[in-house]
Design a protein around this motif. Sequence first.
Motif, PDB file in Angstrom:
ATOM      1  N   GLU A 228      -1.889  21.946   0.489  1.00 36.84           N
ATOM      2  CA  GLU A 228      -2.064  23.351   0.122  1.00 36.84           C
ATOM      3  C   GLU A 228      -2.456  23.543  -1.334  1.00 36.84           C
ATOM      4  OE1 GLU A 228       1.526  25.326   1.418  1.00 36.84           O
ATOM      5  OE2 GLU A 228       1.306  24.484   3.446  1.00 36.84           O
ATOM      6  N   THR A 229      -2.094  22.601  -2.196  1.00 39.90           N
ATOM      7  CA  THR A 229      -2.434  22.725  -3.624  1.00 39.90           C
ATOM      8  C   THR A 229      -3.621  21.853  -4.026  1.00 39.90           C
ATOM      9  OG1 THR A 229      -0.955  20.942  -4.360  1.00 39.90           O
ATOM     10  CG2 THR A 229      -0.007  23.166  -4.165  1.00 39.90           C
ATOM     11  N   GLY A 230      -3.938  20.856  -3.205  1.00 41.19           N
ATOM     12  CA  GLY A 230      -5.032  19.951  -3.533  1.00 41.19           C
ATOM     13  C   GLY A 230      -4.642  18.781  -4.410  1.00 41.19           C
ATOM     14  N   VAL A 231      -3.364  18.675  -4.817  1.00 40.47           N
ATOM     15  CA  VAL A 231      -2.897  17.579  -5.666  1.00 40.47           C
ATOM     16  C   VAL A 231      -2.498  16.402  -4.781  1.00 40.47           C
ATOM     17  CG1 VAL A 231      -1.192  16.864  -7.376  1.00 40.47           C
ATOM     18  CG2 VAL A 231      -2.115  19.188  -7.431  1.00 40.47           C
ATOM     19  N   ALA A 232      -3.059  15.238  -5.053  1.00 44.10           N
ATOM     20  CA  ALA A 232      -2.774  14.056  -4.244  1.00 44.10           C
ATOM     21  C   ALA A 232      -1.359  13.549  -4.489  1.00 44.10           C
ATOM     22  CB  ALA A 232      -3.778  12.956  -4.561  1.00 44.10           C
ATOM     23  N   PHE A 233      -0.772  12.963  -3.449  1.00 36.41           N
ATOM     24  CA  PHE A 233       0.603  12.448  -3.508  1.00 36.41           C
ATOM     25  C   PHE A 233       0.606  11.008  -3.027  1.00 36.41           C
ATOM     26  CE2 PHE A 233       4.861  11.530  -2.172  1.00 36.41           C
ATOM     27  CZ  PHE A 233       5.704  12.332  -2.929  1.00 36.41           C
ATOM     28  N   LEU A 234       1.181  10.108  -3.828  1.00 35.60           N
ATOM     29  CA  LEU A 234       1.297   8.710  -3.456  1.00 35.60           C
ATOM     30  C   LEU A 234       2.767   8.306  -3.478  1.00 35.60           C
ATOM     31  CD1 LEU A 234      -1.753   8.882  -4.259  1.00 35.60           C
ATOM     32  CD2 LEU A 234      -1.526   6.555  -5.124  1.00 35.60           C
ATOM     33  N   ALA A 235       3.281   7.910  -2.322  1.00 35.76           N
ATOM     34  CA  ALA A 235       4.644   7.382  -2.213  1.00 35.76           C
ATOM     35  C   ALA A 235       4.550   5.865  -2.217  1.00 35.76           C
ATOM     36  CB  ALA A 235       5.307   7.877  -0.933  1.00 35.76           C
ATOM     37  N   CYS A 236       5.016   5.245  -3.291  1.00 34.58           N
ATOM     38  CA  CYS A 236       4.709   3.844  -3.580  1.00 34.58           C
ATOM     39  C   CYS A 236       5.852   2.887  -3.282  1.00 34.58           C
ATOM     40  CB  CYS A 236       4.302   3.717  -5.042  1.00 34.58           C
ATOM     41  SG  CYS A 236       2.966   4.830  -5.532  1.00 34.58           S
ATOM     42  N   GLY A 237       6.992   3.417  -2.837  1.00 32.34           N
ATOM     43  CA  GLY A 237       8.155   2.585  -2.559  1.00 32.34           C
ATOM     44  C   GLY A 237       9.239   2.768  -3.601  1.00 32.34           C
ATOM     45  N   HIS A 238      10.441   3.131  -3.161  1.00 34.63           N
ATOM     46  CA  HIS A 238      11.546   3.368  -4.103  1.00 34.63           C
ATOM     47  C   HIS A 238      11.878   2.080  -4.866  1.00 34.63           C
ATOM     48  CE1 HIS A 238      15.422   5.826  -4.843  1.00 34.63           C
ATOM     49  NE2 HIS A 238      15.383   4.836  -5.718  1.00 34.63           N
ATOM     50  N   HIS A 239      12.182   1.037  -4.132  1.00 38.04           N
ATOM     51  CA  HIS A 239      12.519  -0.242  -4.767  1.00 38.04           C
ATOM     52  C   HIS A 239      11.329  -0.779  -5.561  1.00 38.04           C
ATOM     53  CE1 HIS A 239      14.277  -4.332  -5.021  1.00 38.04           C
ATOM     54  NE2 HIS A 239      13.031  -4.738  -4.856  1.00 38.04           N
ATOM     55  N   ALA A 240      10.159  -0.727  -4.965  1.00 38.83           N
ATOM     56  CA  ALA A 240       8.968  -1.319  -5.600  1.00 38.83           C
ATOM     57  C   ALA A 240       8.662  -0.681  -6.944  1.00 38.83           C
ATOM     58  CB  ALA A 240       7.770  -1.195  -4.667  1.00 38.83           C
TER      59      ALA A 240
ATOM     60  N   ALA B 143       0.842  -1.192   0.000  1.00 39.26           N
ATOM     61  CA  ALA B 143       0.000   0.000   0.000  1.00 39.26           C
ATOM     62  C   ALA B 143       0.881   1.246   0.000  1.00 39.26           C
ATOM     63  CB  ALA B 143      -0.915   0.007   1.210  1.00 39.26           C
ATOM     64  N   PRO B 144       0.543   2.249  -0.794  1.00 40.94           N
ATOM     65  CA  PRO B 144       1.339   3.474  -0.794  1.00 40.94           C
ATOM     66  C   PRO B 144       1.041   4.345   0.414  1.00 40.94           C
ATOM     67  CG  PRO B 144      -0.542   3.738  -2.237  1.00 40.94           C
ATOM     68  CD  PRO B 144      -0.581   2.317  -1.756  1.00 40.94           C
ATOM     69  N   VAL B 145       1.981   5.222   0.729  1.00 38.37           N
ATOM     70  CA  VAL B 145       1.709   6.317   1.659  1.00 38.37           C
ATOM     71  C   VAL B 145       0.986   7.389   0.862  1.00 38.37           C
ATOM     72  CG1 VAL B 145       2.728   8.098   3.124  1.00 38.37           C
ATOM     73  CG2 VAL B 145       3.738   5.796   3.056  1.00 38.37           C
ATOM     74  N   MET B 146      -0.189   7.810   1.344  1.00 36.18           N
ATOM     75  CA  MET B 146      -1.035   8.691   0.541  1.00 36.18           C
ATOM     76  C   MET B 146      -1.386   9.967   1.302  1.00 36.18           C
ATOM     77  SD  MET B 146      -4.672   9.390  -0.194  1.00 36.18           S
ATOM     78  CE  MET B 146      -5.549   7.984   0.422  1.00 36.18           C
ATOM     79  N   VAL B 147      -1.196  11.106   0.626  1.00 33.01           N
ATOM     80  CA  VAL B 147      -1.719  12.382   1.104  1.00 33.01           C
ATOM     81  C   VAL B 147      -2.782  12.784   0.096  1.00 33.01           C
ATOM     82  CG1 VAL B 147      -1.195  14.737   1.812  1.00 33.01           C
ATOM     83  CG2 VAL B 147       0.557  12.955   2.032  1.00 33.01           C
ATOM     84  N   PRO B 148      -4.057  12.864   0.498  1.00 33.90           N
ATOM     85  CA  PRO B 148      -5.143  12.863  -0.489  1.00 33.90           C
ATOM     86  C   PRO B 148      -5.397  14.143  -1.263  1.00 33.90           C
ATOM     87  CG  PRO B 148      -6.008  12.964   1.741  1.00 33.90           C
ATOM     88  CD  PRO B 148      -4.538  12.746   1.880  1.00 33.90           C
ATOM     89  N   GLY B 149      -4.829  15.269  -0.890  1.00 35.37           N
ATOM     90  CA  GLY B 149      -5.170  16.490  -1.621  1.00 35.37           C
ATOM     91  C   GLY B 149      -6.581  16.943  -1.283  1.00 35.37           C
ATOM     92  N   ASP B 150      -7.280  17.538  -2.258  1.00 31.99           N
ATOM     93  CA  ASP B 150      -8.596  18.125  -1.968  1.00 31.99           C
ATOM     94  C   ASP B 150      -9.768  17.276  -2.448  1.00 31.99           C
ATOM     95  OD1 ASP B 150      -8.468  18.488  -4.718  1.00 31.99           O
ATOM     96  OD2 ASP B 150      -8.336  20.684  -4.637  1.00 31.99           O
ATOM     97  N   GLY B 151      -9.492  16.057  -2.888  1.00 31.01           N
ATOM     98  CA  GLY B 151     -10.577  15.170  -3.311  1.00 31.01           C
ATOM     99  C   GLY B 151     -11.073  15.411  -4.719  1.00 31.01           C
ATOM    100  N   ARG B 152     -10.369  16.166  -5.502  1.00 31.26           N
ATOM    101  CA  ARG B 152     -10.772  16.458  -6.883  1.00 31.26           C
ATOM    102  C   ARG B 152     -10.792  15.192  -7.743  1.00 31.26           C
ATOM    103  NH1 ARG B 152      -5.722  20.044  -8.845  1.00 31.26           N
ATOM    104  NH2 ARG B 152      -6.124  20.933  -6.773  1.00 31.26           N
ATOM    105  N   ALA B 153     -11.508  15.240  -8.848  1.00 36.97           N
ATOM    106  CA  ALA B 153     -11.475  14.150  -9.817  1.00 36.97           C
ATOM    107  C   ALA B 153     -10.074  14.069 -10.417  1.00 36.97           C
ATOM    108  CB  ALA B 153     -12.503  14.397 -10.919  1.00 36.97           C
ATOM    109  N   LEU B 154      -9.633  12.855 -10.678  1.00 35.77           N
ATOM    110  CA  LEU B 154      -8.300  12.648 -11.242  1.00 35.77           C
ATOM    111  C   LEU B 154      -8.388  12.603 -12.759  1.00 35.77           C
ATOM    112  CD1 LEU B 154      -6.838   9.916  -8.858  1.00 35.77           C
ATOM    113  CD2 LEU B 154      -6.898  12.401  -8.555  1.00 35.77           C
ATOM    114  N   LYS B 155      -7.930  13.666 -13.380  1.00 33.88           N
ATOM    115  CA  LYS B 155      -7.904  13.714 -14.842  1.00 33.88           C
ATOM    116  C   LYS B 155      -6.499  13.489 -15.397  1.00 33.88           C
ATOM    117  CE  LYS B 155     -11.866  16.860 -15.087  1.00 33.88           C
ATOM    118  NZ  LYS B 155     -12.359  18.183 -15.549  1.00 33.88           N
TER     119      LYS B 155
END
Length: 249
Positions: free
Chosen positions: A207-219, A156-168
Amino acid sequence: MIDREALHRHLQELLEADRFKDYGPNGLQVEGKPVIHKLVTGVTASLALIDAAIAAKADAILVHHGLFWRGQDGRLTGWMKQRVARLIQHDINLFAYHLPLDAHTSLGNNAQWGQRLGLVADGRFGDQDLGFLGPVPDELDLAGMVERVTQVLGRAPVMVPGDGRALKRAAWCSGGAQGYFEGAIAAGADVFLTGEISEPQAHYARETGVAFLACGHHASERYGVQAIGQHLVSRLGLQHEFLDIDNPA
């Protein structure tokens, strides 16, 4: 089988190694047997990978993370001596390609990782165009993206969700590319996927609303070397085996 220098030339040309400004030398890092029958690929030239390659009777190892990096001490002591000594003792060639392996348009880490996630790049961003950018499939919201990452990478990635916007639009860059987040935001991404997260990125996401997923360097960097290995099987007739040495990072 193939001559070592012929394989080196093929890899240099295929990955356009000379056009990159990198953190260490790309190409042949340790010289071994002049003729190569079997190639082992892996993410990092760790002692565990080297020992596994010896057990697999490899003549050469191809990795993303090699032995030598800018700013290193340079002395062959401790862990470095152990790795180099094992390679020399068994006459195994070590090839390493860092940024060239991230950037290749079809066989590289980002292209192969994106393919597994169902992402197709239609743009590039960041230093040396290492970051990939493309549309998010219609069926994926953020929860769906997290689920897909988890299924593909087995974690599972480490996730910071942003503002919940639709992902385009998604931006992605494998490994330790958390510093590319600001570039991804400027390029219009709604979500950014990479291997690692550092302290500032959580704030940028909030602060920007853009979601961030840290998925693993090696992975996130297991796929380029596999694709290169398969390419060498089909083009040059080498035997190939990918060895995945687990890494929690």
